[in-house]
Design an enzyme around this catalytic site. Sequence first.
Site, PDB file in Angstrom:
ATOM      1  N   ASN A  62       7.473   2.329  -5.092  1.00  0.00           N
ATOM      2  CA  ASN A  62       6.399   2.259  -6.080  1.00  0.00           C
ATOM      3  C   ASN A  62       5.244   1.407  -5.563  1.00  0.00           C
ATOM      4  O   ASN A  62       5.452   0.415  -4.872  1.00  0.00           O
ATOM      5  CB  ASN A  62       6.916   1.671  -7.388  1.00  0.00           C
ATOM      6  CG  ASN A  62       8.015   2.520  -7.997  1.00  0.00           C
ATOM      7  OD1 ASN A  62       8.119   3.711  -7.712  1.00  0.00           O
ATOM      8  ND2 ASN A  62       8.837   1.917  -8.839  1.00  0.00           N
ATOM      9  N   VAL A  63       4.043   1.777  -5.959  1.00  0.00           N
ATOM     10  CA  VAL A  63       2.860   1.025  -5.543  1.00  0.00           C
ATOM     11  C   VAL A  63       2.374   0.089  -6.636  1.00  0.00           C
ATOM     12  O   VAL A  63       1.401  -0.637  -6.447  1.00  0.00           O
ATOM     13  CB  VAL A  63       1.726   1.979  -5.093  1.00  0.00           C
ATOM     14  CG1 VAL A  63       2.156   2.791  -3.882  1.00  0.00           C
ATOM     15  CG2 VAL A  63       1.280   2.900  -6.234  1.00  0.00           C
ATOM     16  N   ASP A  64       3.038   0.098  -7.794  1.00  0.00           N
ATOM     17  CA  ASP A  64       2.643  -0.819  -8.870  1.00  0.00           C
ATOM     18  C   ASP A  64       3.156  -2.227  -8.572  1.00  0.00           C
ATOM     19  O   ASP A  64       3.892  -2.451  -7.608  1.00  0.00           O
ATOM     20  CB  ASP A  64       3.162  -0.319 -10.230  1.00  0.00           C
ATOM     21  CG  ASP A  64       4.685  -0.227 -10.288  1.00  0.00           C
ATOM     22  OD1 ASP A  64       5.357  -1.267 -10.087  1.00  0.00           O
ATOM     23  OD2 ASP A  64       5.221   0.878 -10.534  1.00  0.00           O
ATOM     24  N   HIS A  98       5.394   1.993   0.321  1.00  0.00           N
ATOM     25  CA  HIS A  98       4.271   2.924   0.222  1.00  0.00           C
ATOM     26  C   HIS A  98       2.959   2.240  -0.134  1.00  0.00           C
ATOM     27  O   HIS A  98       2.018   2.891  -0.579  1.00  0.00           O
ATOM     28  CB  HIS A  98       4.603   4.026  -0.790  1.00  0.00           C
ATOM     29  CG  HIS A  98       5.730   4.893  -0.348  1.00  0.00           C
ATOM     30  ND1 HIS A  98       6.458   5.691  -1.212  1.00  0.00           N
ATOM     31  CD2 HIS A  98       6.283   5.087   0.882  1.00  0.00           C
ATOM     32  CE1 HIS A  98       7.394   6.339  -0.536  1.00  0.00           C
ATOM     33  NE2 HIS A  98       7.314   5.983   0.734  1.00  0.00           N
ATOM     34  N   GLY A 153      16.213   4.857  -9.960  1.00  0.00           N
ATOM     35  CA  GLY A 153      15.033   5.643 -10.300  1.00  0.00           C
ATOM     36  C   GLY A 153      14.364   6.364  -9.162  1.00  0.00           C
ATOM     37  O   GLY A 153      13.149   6.560  -9.187  1.00  0.00           O
TER      38      GLY A 153
END
Length: 238
Positions: free
Chosen positions: A89-91, A106, A180
Amino acid sequence: MTRKKITVLTGAGVSAESGISTFRDSDGLWENHNVEDVASIEGWYRNPALVLDFYNARRAQLFTVRPNAAHLAIASLEDDFDVTVVTQNVDNLHERAGSTRIIHLHGELTKVRPENCCNDRDGYSEETVFDIGPDAIHIGDKAPNGAQLRPHIVWFGEAVPKIETAIDAVEAADIVLIVGTSLQVYPAAGLYRYARMDTPIYIIDPKDVPVRDSRITHIKDVATKGMETFKNLIKSAD
């Protein structure tokens, strides 16, 4: 006493319950865009303005959501274990939940870098990566070296600089937890294979998983509920 090491591999499913959309559950569209247009290096070359606008919107959206119970439960593992989170995830929800050791395979949505610079084994050098929070960037916004700024994201068609660091974390783990992720996006999908043969692997996913491995325990649930089950399982195993 040395604490056991848990390496947690997370994907879009851990953030979905916070309201961040995925693209693999929506016929290849991501927020009504073809993924190859907004998440590939070719898309950047074709239409950088579109890509910048897309990530500006994602960056702004990120600051309207909060970490969910799964993020918080993963962070709480640090109370009893030596934890490394390897995320696709990039969050920044893992950071905001309190996790302290995070490898972003990523890239990171709140960061930008010059489009012509620069990576090594452990990722992009700190001098070339800038955290801009929720701010937008546009065509003409330049880095100190004079190059156009671009999202600090690893797109399809680009190398994954931190994959070796992630492999090291999996190889060192006493427990591997996968939360996830569909295990379909490589090279991240193959990371669990680097776990030692005696290392238990837990996968939390409401769908059937596409792998067969005797080390795997599948917790068939969404991330928030699955983390409760996982914590109970490892507590009873102590």
